[in-house]
Design a protein around this motif. Structure first.
Motif, PDB file in Angstrom:
ATOM      1  N   ASN A 131      88.312  40.091  38.279  1.00 28.09           N
ATOM      2  CA  ASN A 131      88.858  38.884  37.825  1.00 28.09           C
ATOM      3  C   ASN A 131      88.836  37.805  38.948  1.00 28.09           C
ATOM      4  O   ASN A 131      88.935  38.114  39.842  1.00 28.09           O
ATOM      5  CB  ASN A 131      90.378  39.107  37.346  1.00 28.09           C
ATOM      6  CG  ASN A 131      90.581  39.948  36.209  1.00 28.09           C
ATOM      7  OD1 ASN A 131      89.908  39.585  35.014  1.00 28.09           O
ATOM      8  ND2 ASN A 131      91.160  40.964  36.472  1.00 28.09           N
ATOM      9  N   SER A 168      99.496  34.601  36.858  1.00 30.42           N
ATOM     10  CA  SER A 168      98.491  35.181  36.045  1.00 30.42           C
ATOM     11  C   SER A 168      98.474  34.622  34.409  1.00 30.42           C
ATOM     12  O   SER A 168      99.446  34.473  34.047  1.00 30.42           O
ATOM     13  CB  SER A 168      98.525  36.731  35.913  1.00 30.42           C
ATOM     14  OG  SER A 168      99.603  37.308  35.468  1.00 30.42           O
ATOM     15  N   PRO A 188      96.148  35.428  30.963  1.00 33.15           N
ATOM     16  CA  PRO A 188      95.111  36.162  30.275  1.00 33.15           C
ATOM     17  C   PRO A 188      94.051  34.917  29.490  1.00 33.15           C
ATOM     18  O   PRO A 188      94.951  34.163  28.978  1.00 33.15           O
ATOM     19  CB  PRO A 188      95.715  36.723  29.274  1.00 33.15           C
ATOM     20  CG  PRO A 188      97.186  37.195  29.944  1.00 33.15           C
ATOM     21  CD  PRO A 188      97.349  36.012  30.640  1.00 33.15           C
ATOM     22  N   ILE A 206      91.560  37.910  33.135  1.00 36.20           N
ATOM     23  CA  ILE A 206      92.862  37.288  33.685  1.00 36.20           C
ATOM     24  C   ILE A 206      92.517  36.314  34.703  1.00 36.20           C
ATOM     25  O   ILE A 206      91.912  36.553  35.784  1.00 36.20           O
ATOM     26  CB  ILE A 206      93.695  38.368  34.177  1.00 36.20           C
ATOM     27  CG1 ILE A 206      94.020  39.361  32.972  1.00 36.20           C
ATOM     28  CG2 ILE A 206      94.964  37.717  34.536  1.00 36.20           C
ATOM     29  CD1 ILE A 206      95.007  40.630  33.517  1.00 36.20           C
ATOM     30  N   MET A 214      93.670  34.444  37.766  1.00 34.15           N
ATOM     31  CA  MET A 214      94.867  34.627  38.700  1.00 34.15           C
ATOM     32  C   MET A 214      94.864  33.609  39.841  1.00 34.15           C
ATOM     33  O   MET A 214      93.841  33.111  40.022  1.00 34.15           O
ATOM     34  CB  MET A 214      95.107  35.888  39.291  1.00 34.15           C
ATOM     35  CG  MET A 214      95.204  37.097  38.179  1.00 34.15           C
ATOM     36  SD  MET A 214      95.281  38.786  38.777  1.00 34.15           S
ATOM     37  CE  MET A 214      93.319  39.111  39.178  1.00 34.15           C
TER      38      MET A 214
END
Length: 145
Positions: A5, A60, A62, A68, A70
């Motif tokens: 991510n 975070s 989604p 995700i 972040m």
């Protein structure tokens, strides 16, 4: 297999940026932590300045089935330079996988936070690889019941 991510670092406007991203992607923030939420012994031996207490330590969002977004803010003493404000975050499936990824990818690079247990309950480490790419390796441990 580990999930990858993007992790974005800001100079004090992380919350503003993530509210904007939320307005585009939708969804809810599963976690928003500020530097003021950190235990005193987790602040690297120093205290957190008043200016930094309201900055985002971690957030975070989604943004899809398996992704995700972040982010966090830097602290005022260590402003981030754009170009080095993006890290690749790997969420491993085990401690062994986390160690293997950390050791393999950091070879020849500059580990600056070795893999260790964190106050938020994860096994976590950070480094810059030999090509100048910033990485974070995380394993979310779940207690045995």
């Amino acid at each position: 297999m580990a999930a990858i991510n993007p992790y974005l670092i800001f100079n004090g406007n992380c919350e503003e940026a993530f509210l904007f991203y939320q307005s585009v992607f939708g969804g809810e923030f599963p976690y928003v932590g500020k530097f003021s939420d950190m235990p005193a012994d987790a602040a690297g031996g120093g205290s957190i300045s008043e200016e930094d207490k309201n900055r985002i330590m971690h957030i975070s969002l989604p943004i899809g089935k398996d992704s995700i977004l972040m982010g966090s803010d830097s602290n005022t003493a260590n402003a981030v330079a754009f170009g080095s404000n993006v890290s690749i975050s790997i969420n491993a499936e085990s401690r062994d996988e986390a160690d293997k990824l950390f050791n393999g990818l950091s070879a020849g690079g500059s580990p600056f936070m070795p893999m260790s247990q964190t106050f938020w309950g994860a096994y976590f480490g950070m480094f810059v690889d030999k090509f100048g790419i910033h990485w974070m390796v995380n394993f979310d441990e779940t207690p045995n019941k």
